[in-house]
Design an enzyme around this catalytic site. Structure first.
Site, PDB file in Angstrom:
ATOM      1  N   SER A   1       1.191  -4.983   2.167  1.00  0.00           N
ATOM      2  CA  SER A   1       1.355  -6.166   1.319  1.00  0.00           C
ATOM      3  C   SER A   1       2.811  -6.326   0.905  1.00  0.00           C
ATOM      4  O   SER A   1       3.090  -6.833  -0.167  1.00  0.00           O
ATOM      5  CB  SER A   1       0.517  -5.997   0.054  1.00  0.00           C
ATOM      6  OG  SER A   1       1.069  -4.937  -0.703  1.00  0.00           O
TER       7      SER A   1
ATOM      8  N   GLY B   1      -3.362  -5.410  -4.821  1.00  0.00           N
ATOM      9  CA  GLY B   1      -4.095  -4.527  -5.727  1.00  0.00           C
ATOM     10  C   GLY B   1      -5.077  -5.208  -6.675  1.00  0.00           C
ATOM     11  O   GLY B   1      -6.050  -4.605  -7.094  1.00  0.00           O
TER      12      GLY B   1
ATOM     13  N   CYS C   1      -1.294   0.472   3.830  1.00  0.00           N
ATOM     14  CA  CYS C   1      -1.555  -0.027   2.481  1.00  0.00           C
ATOM     15  C   CYS C   1      -2.894   0.565   2.048  1.00  0.00           C
ATOM     16  O   CYS C   1      -3.916   0.336   2.714  1.00  0.00           O
ATOM     17  CB  CYS C   1      -1.630  -1.546   2.527  1.00  0.00           C
ATOM     18  SG  CYS C   1      -2.224  -2.290   0.993  1.00  0.00           S
TER      19      CYS C   1
ATOM     20  N   THR D   1      -4.716  -0.116  -0.491  1.00  0.00           N
ATOM     21  CA  THR D   1      -5.671  -1.124  -0.969  1.00  0.00           C
ATOM     22  C   THR D   1      -6.355  -1.815   0.212  1.00  0.00           C
ATOM     23  O   THR D   1      -7.581  -1.967   0.238  1.00  0.00           O
ATOM     24  CB  THR D   1      -4.952  -2.159  -1.856  1.00  0.00           C
ATOM     25  OG1 THR D   1      -4.091  -1.472  -2.760  1.00  0.00           O
ATOM     26  CG2 THR D   1      -5.937  -3.005  -2.627  1.00  0.00           C
TER      27      THR D   1
ATOM     28  N   CYS E   1      -0.507   4.599  -3.481  1.00  0.00           N
ATOM     29  CA  CYS E   1      -0.127   3.241  -3.053  1.00  0.00           C
ATOM     30  C   CYS E   1       1.178   3.441  -2.289  1.00  0.00           C
ATOM     31  O   CYS E   1       2.056   4.200  -2.741  1.00  0.00           O
ATOM     32  CB  CYS E   1       0.096   2.356  -4.282  1.00  0.00           C
ATOM     33  SG  CYS E   1       1.009   0.831  -3.928  1.00  0.00           S
TER      34      CYS E   1
ATOM     35  N   HIS F   1       3.727   1.758  -1.930  1.00  0.00           N
ATOM     36  CA  HIS F   1       4.954   1.364  -2.626  1.00  0.00           C
ATOM     37  C   HIS F   1       5.501   2.510  -3.504  1.00  0.00           C
ATOM     38  O   HIS F   1       6.698   2.577  -3.743  1.00  0.00           O
ATOM     39  CB  HIS F   1       4.691   0.151  -3.537  1.00  0.00           C
ATOM     40  CG  HIS F   1       4.672  -1.162  -2.812  1.00  0.00           C
ATOM     41  ND1 HIS F   1       3.652  -1.522  -1.965  1.00  0.00           N
ATOM     42  CD2 HIS F   1       5.549  -2.195  -2.808  1.00  0.00           C
ATOM     43  CE1 HIS F   1       3.904  -2.739  -1.486  1.00  0.00           C
ATOM     44  NE2 HIS F   1       5.037  -3.165  -1.985  1.00  0.00           N
TER      45      HIS F   1
HETATM   46  N1  DGL Z   1       1.130  -0.946  -0.919  1.00  0.00           N
HETATM   47  C1  DGL Z   1      -0.201  -1.225  -1.292  1.00  0.00           C
HETATM   48  C2  DGL Z   1      -1.053   0.029  -1.396  1.00  0.00           C
HETATM   49  O1  DGL Z   1      -0.774   1.006  -0.765  1.00  0.00           O
HETATM   50  C3  DGL Z   1      -0.554  -2.109  -2.419  1.00  0.00           C
HETATM   51  C4  DGL Z   1       0.396  -2.800  -3.270  1.00  0.00           C
HETATM   52  C5  DGL Z   1      -0.222  -4.085  -3.777  1.00  0.00           C
HETATM   53  O2  DGL Z   1      -0.907  -4.091  -4.794  1.00  0.00           O
HETATM   54  O3  DGL Z   1      -0.017  -5.058  -3.073  1.00  0.00           O
HETATM   55  O4  DGL Z   1      -2.052   0.021  -2.088  1.00  0.00           O
END
Ligand code: DGL
Length: 257
Positions: free
Chosen positions: A12, A44, A75, A77, A182, A184
């Protein structure tokens, strides 16, 4: 047999860089396609239907237009919500999905107090519940970090520090293990350490990269070219300037660890 087709990665936004940079080290002779869906960040807090439908569109693009030989959901999520649907629909393409590295804690430091940081979507998912109750160590807190991925995506450094101070303050001095659930969050390790001190970080990037290699090897899909990897990076931001900015950040981060 081998395959010169690319491997598709999806997140994302920019967070999936924490996964692909591990993958290119393990598989340095492959070609990669990375889709950063930043216009839809954050995933998320979106409902399951929305995430499934968007991941379907992007997987269709990667499989049918970009001819990707495997897909990595970089990702947590998207993995938690959409992987079953995607595996049922795209039966000819292996789909590798990241998940919070809670099993790693079980394997390496099961007795330490563990904080799992992830999006609300991941923590509320059935997939995560299964993982959590399989490896539960009686000493874990789950923290839904609403808004954290957005701050990292948008590089809001000062707000990021304030957010972490506010939300992690109560865990100071208590935590040994932090699961970065996550993709990020590994980009904010230094800032998390500023609040929590010297903790052990766990994330799923190495595991997913090893799984990708295993699957490509088993299916005889490794690329046997001698040249170094290439990455085609596509970002869904609204303007070409924003897309260029994301691209620059992505390739800068690729060189770091
Ligand atoms: N990078 C994403 C993850 O691993 C999610 C970040 C978002 O909420 O978009 O969950």
């Amino acid at each position: 047999m081998s395959s010169s087709k690319p491997i598709g990665f999806l997140d994302s936004g920019i967070g999936g860089i924490s996964v692909i940079r591990k993958a290119v080290r393990l598989l340095p002779n492959e070609d990669y396609f990375f889709f950063s869906d930043s216009v839809n960040n954050p995933y998320g807090d979106k409902c399951d239907e929305e995430i499934i439908s968007r991941c379907d569109e992007l997987t269709d693009l990667m499989v049918n237009k970009k001819s990707c030989k495997a897909i990595v959901l970089a990702c947590n999520t998207a993995s938690a919500k959409a992987v079953s649907f995607l595996r049922e629909k795209y039966t000819d393409t292996p789909i590798i999905a990241i998940e919070p590295a809670y099993k790693m804690v079980h394997d390496y430091n099961p007795d330490g107090f563990t904080l799992v940081m992830a999006t609300r979507g991941t923590l509320e998912s059935e997939k995560f519940h299964k993982l959590f109750y399989t490896y539960y160590n009686n000493n874990t807190s789950l923290l839904a970090c609403v808004g954290l991925a957005d701050l990292i995506e948008q590089e809001k450094k000062e707000e990021l520090r304030e957010y972490l101070e506010r939300n992690l303050h109560d865990y100071k001095g208590k935590v040994s293990n932090v699961v970065l659930g996550c993709t990020h969050y590994p980009l904010a390790k230094a800032e998390i350490k500023e609040v929590l001190g010297d903790v052990n970080f766990f994330d799923g990037a190495d595991g997913v990269s090893r799984q990708l290699k295993r699957v490509l090897t088993e299916k005889d899909l490794l690329n046997n070219k001698k040249d170094k990897f290439t990455i085609e990076f596509v970002d869904s931001s609204e303007t070409p300037e924003q897309q260029e900015q994301k691209k620059k950040r992505f390739f800068d981060l690729l060189r770091e660890d």
